[in-house]
Design an enzyme around this catalytic site. Sequence first.
Site, PDB file in Angstrom:
ATOM      1  N   ASP A  50       0.669  -1.287   0.043  1.00  0.00           N
ATOM      2  CA  ASP A  50       0.071   0.043   0.045  1.00  0.00           C
ATOM      3  C   ASP A  50       0.933   1.246  -0.003  1.00  0.00           C
ATOM      4  OD1 ASP A  50      -3.145   0.089   0.734  1.00  0.00           O
ATOM      5  OD2 ASP A  50      -1.802   2.220   1.056  1.00  0.00           O
ATOM      6  N   ASN A 103      -5.802  -3.907  -6.491  1.00  0.00           N
ATOM      7  CA  ASN A 103      -6.923  -3.395  -5.992  1.00  0.00           C
ATOM      8  C   ASN A 103      -6.837  -1.834  -6.128  1.00  0.00           C
ATOM      9  OD1 ASN A 103      -9.531  -3.225  -4.239  1.00  0.00           O
ATOM     10  ND2 ASN A 103      -7.992  -2.438  -2.827  1.00  0.00           N
ATOM     11  N   TYR A 167     -12.068   8.321 -14.346  1.00  0.00           N
ATOM     12  CA  TYR A 167     -12.410   6.891 -13.481  1.00  0.00           C
ATOM     13  C   TYR A 167     -12.915   6.032 -14.422  1.00  0.00           C
ATOM     14  CZ  TYR A 167     -13.926   3.977  -9.718  1.00  0.00           C
ATOM     15  OH  TYR A 167     -14.006   2.863  -8.721  1.00  0.00           O
ATOM     16  N   LYS A 171     -11.003   2.572 -15.708  1.00  0.00           N
ATOM     17  CA  LYS A 171     -11.701   1.531 -15.377  1.00  0.00           C
ATOM     18  C   LYS A 171     -12.002   0.586 -16.491  1.00  0.00           C
ATOM     19  CE  LYS A 171     -11.348   1.627 -10.755  1.00  0.00           C
ATOM     20  NZ  LYS A 171     -10.327   0.682 -10.290  1.00  0.00           N
ATOM     21  N   ILE A 200     -19.983  -0.723  -3.254  1.00  0.00           N
ATOM     22  CA  ILE A 200     -19.468  -1.661  -2.273  1.00  0.00           C
ATOM     23  C   ILE A 200     -19.320  -0.546  -0.997  1.00  0.00           C
ATOM     24  CG2 ILE A 200     -17.678  -3.198  -1.459  1.00  0.00           C
ATOM     25  CD1 ILE A 200     -19.501  -3.968  -3.787  1.00  0.00           C
TER      26      ILE A 200
END
Length: 260
Positions: A50, A103, A167, A171, A200
């Site tokens: 990270d 991720n 975005y 994506k 989510i």
Amino acid sequence: MQTRLSGKVALIVGGGADGPAKAGEKLSIGNGRATAIACAREGAAVMVADRSLELADQTAAAIRDEGGRAAAVAADVSLEEQCRGAVEATIRAFSALHLMVNNVGIAVGGNLLKTTTAQFDTMLAVNLRGHFLMMRYAVPEIAKAGGGAIVNVSSLAALRSNSQISYEATKSALLGLSRSAAVSHARDNIRVNTILPGLIDSSMVRRLIGDRESAVATRIPLRRQGTPWEIANAIVFLLSDDASYITGTELIVDGGLAAR
Ligand SMILES: NC(=O)c1ccc[n+]([C@@H]2O[C@H](COP(=O)([O-])OP(=O)(O)OC[C@H]3O[C@@H](n4cnc5c(N)ncnc54)[C@H](O)[C@@H]3O)[C@@H](O)[C@H]2O)c1
């Protein structure tokens, strides 16, 4: 006990969780942290990468507290040297690499006229070039280990627009990036797939938007946001031999939102 990822080493990139915990939860959970913990519960040794070492360390500590094997490394995926460093740290810690989950995903800017060139460049660097770099350094190691699997985390925004141009563009581009890597490296026994989460209730969403459950639940056929654990379960499936004939494709995990 034999579990689905026993004997495997997994690198989870963006495996921290950079927002507030949900009411009643001790540890804040997002897609990356849930995936790292779920991989460890399935028997994998996990390297958590990270940009924040503190957040990666929290995930690794949570895994070790449950009796799993984990270590942490700081890596900002917009910096090529740190992408290479994350793969090297994994090999140093666990002697091999079989599985990787990309991720990381950020959201800055808005629609076409509300996005600056600098914001667009940042989005490309983090959401797309970062995944490219991570695969570029990880794939030779996974091939050396005899093969494995990669999951890239995209979004339903790859297929549907909500006026977030960079975005949505990054994506969508991830789908092509994954497909291309999947076809090139099938011969190395490496499967590459993309996961498309819907809405989510993650750590990052709580930080950026707050609690959106009541605002969005009625739009979703299953009448609620998904949990990061439901994303993690789908990712573990794609990483495992249960998905041994699945490569170069996409899995939507969205409670039926795209079908509506
Ligand atoms: N939460 C949702 O509703 C949702 C929906 C669709 C797709 N997604 C995608 O799922 C992924 C995870 O989202 P999440 O909301 O669960 O977040 P998350 O809680 O998994 O947190 C992401 C982590 O990435 C790290 N990170 C950010 N920039 C980085 C960089 N440059 N280098 C390395 N690490 C970095 C953060 O520190 C954080 O720990 C993202 O790709 C996101 O686009 C999320």
